[in-house]
Design a protein around this motif. Structure first.
Motif, PDB file in Angstrom:
ATOM      1  N   TRP A 240       0.833  -1.213   0.000  1.00  0.00           N
ATOM      2  CA  TRP A 240       0.000   0.000   0.000  1.00  0.00           C
ATOM      3  C   TRP A 240       0.862   1.255   0.000  1.00  0.00           C
ATOM      4  CZ3 TRP A 240      -0.826   3.928   3.682  1.00  0.00           C
ATOM      5  CH2 TRP A 240      -1.992   4.682   3.522  1.00  0.00           C
ATOM      6  N   SER A 242       3.956   1.520  -1.066  1.00  0.00           N
ATOM      7  CA  SER A 242       4.645   1.637  -2.356  1.00  0.00           C
ATOM      8  C   SER A 242       3.735   2.276  -3.399  1.00  0.00           C
ATOM      9  CB  SER A 242       5.114   0.256  -2.837  1.00  0.00           C
ATOM     10  OG  SER A 242       6.071  -0.287  -1.958  1.00  0.00           O
ATOM     11  N   GLN A 243       2.471   1.871  -3.389  1.00  0.00           N
ATOM     12  CA  GLN A 243       1.511   2.460  -4.324  1.00  0.00           C
ATOM     13  C   GLN A 243       1.311   3.937  -4.037  1.00  0.00           C
ATOM     14  OE1 GLN A 243      -1.831  -0.099  -3.596  1.00  0.00           O
ATOM     15  NE2 GLN A 243      -1.146  -1.689  -5.023  1.00  0.00           N
ATOM     16  N   LYS A 244       1.194   4.289  -2.755  1.00  0.00           N
ATOM     17  CA  LYS A 244       1.021   5.685  -2.381  1.00  0.00           C
ATOM     18  C   LYS A 244       2.264   6.504  -2.749  1.00  0.00           C
ATOM     19  CE  LYS A 244      -3.096   5.540  -0.546  1.00  0.00           C
ATOM     20  NZ  LYS A 244      -4.240   6.260  -1.161  1.00  0.00           N
ATOM     21  N   GLN A 246       4.271   5.965  -5.266  1.00  0.00           N
ATOM     22  CA  GLN A 246       4.227   6.205  -6.716  1.00  0.00           C
ATOM     23  C   GLN A 246       3.264   7.348  -7.036  1.00  0.00           C
ATOM     24  OE1 GLN A 246       3.242   2.488  -8.582  1.00  0.00           O
ATOM     25  NE2 GLN A 246       5.185   1.519  -8.069  1.00  0.00           N
ATOM     26  N   GLU A 247       2.098   7.326  -6.377  1.00  0.00           N
ATOM     27  CA  GLU A 247       1.133   8.413  -6.584  1.00  0.00           C
ATOM     28  C   GLU A 247       1.703   9.741  -6.107  1.00  0.00           C
ATOM     29  OE1 GLU A 247      -2.347   7.279  -4.482  1.00  0.00           O
ATOM     30  OE2 GLU A 247      -2.622   5.389  -5.574  1.00  0.00           O
TER      31      GLU A 247
END
Length: 262
Positions: A240, A242-244, A246-247
């Motif tokens: 989670w 890592s995704q944040k 990137q965003e």
């Protein structure tokens, strides 16, 4: 990207250590300070409360926190709701890391109750020697049970003026292991355990030992948690994050481009 981790659990400590190895993320772990010698996490940390919802929201703004992860104990009811409200007020995304509860299996003799007061009431005329494993703060709820002997395990001893039931206090910190838990139950001739359904592995051995010995367990169910995104595993939280990240990187790059254009 700045992340505030509300800690105090082994999951929070593990999360802080693993986040510390992730480039692009700066994490701060906050500890309530309720134990005298807390397990200090890797990375930046602070100890003490925030002053309720308003104080936490102010801290999120002042420290320019981008994400809030509530990894407090499943029974830390008030801080969970404070965190949810403060995150909304400060417009900071929030995630709750909460381990899965234990589930009753064949051989377990559980009586599930909704709170500590119900657990104390369930012992009346039903138990003689009790292993009380709920921490020190709620021990006074059992002080009136003068006909029952208690083995009370906690990290720190209660305050000198605290009301405590008859018995002895055992100060210890998990993780606990099956052979030790079995020995404690047999040595003290325990017939009933009182436990919160904390989940996780660190304190589950007492439940296994009770099952093997055929002992009763008064299991306090968890309080409700505020609505919002939840995960039960540190690995999933890292995904989670890592995704944040990137965003966050994409948003930062866009903002920089717009600034350059201006």
């Amino acid at each position: 990207m700045r992340v505030l981790i509300l800690g105090g659990t082994s999951d929070a400590t593990e999360l802080a250590a693993r986040v510390a190895t992730m480039p692009g993320i700066e994490a701060i772990t906050s500890l309530a300070g309720r134990t005298r010698e807390p397990s200090v996490p890797l990375g930046d940390w602070r100890i003490g409360g925030f002053g309720g919802v308003a104080g936490l929201a102010k801290y999120l703004r002042q420290m320019k926190i981008d994400l809030l992860i509530d990894a407090t104990h499943p029974f830390a009811h008030q801080i969970a709701f404070n965190a949810a409200e403060a995150a909304t007020e400060a417009n900071v995304p929030r995630l709750k890391l909460i381990r899965r509860p234990w589930e009753k299996v064949s051989g377990d003799r559980w009586l599930e109750v909704e709170d500590i007061q119900a657990a104390a009431a369930a012992l009346v005329n039903q138990a003689n020697r009790v292993f009380l494993t709920i921490g020190r703060q709620e021990i006074p709820a059992f002080a009136h049970l003068q006909e029952i002997w208690f083995l009370m395990r906690m990290i720190d001893p209660p305050q000198a003026n605290a009301l405590v039931p008859p018995g002895i206090i055992l100060c210890d910190r998990g993780p606990f292991y099956l052979h030790n838990e079995r020995e404690i139950l047999i040595h003290h001739n325990i017939d009933t355990i009182v436990s919160k359904n904390s989940g996780g592995d660190a304190t589950y051995a007492k439940i296994v030992a009770a099952r093997e010995l055929g002992l009763k367990v008064v299991m306090v169910n968890r309080p409700v948690t505020p609505p919002g995104e939840q995960l039960t595993d540190v690995d999933d939280v890292l995904v989670w994050l890592s995704q944040k990240l990137q965003e966050f990187g994409g948003t930062t790059q866009t903002n920089q481009m717009l600034s350059n254009w201006d």
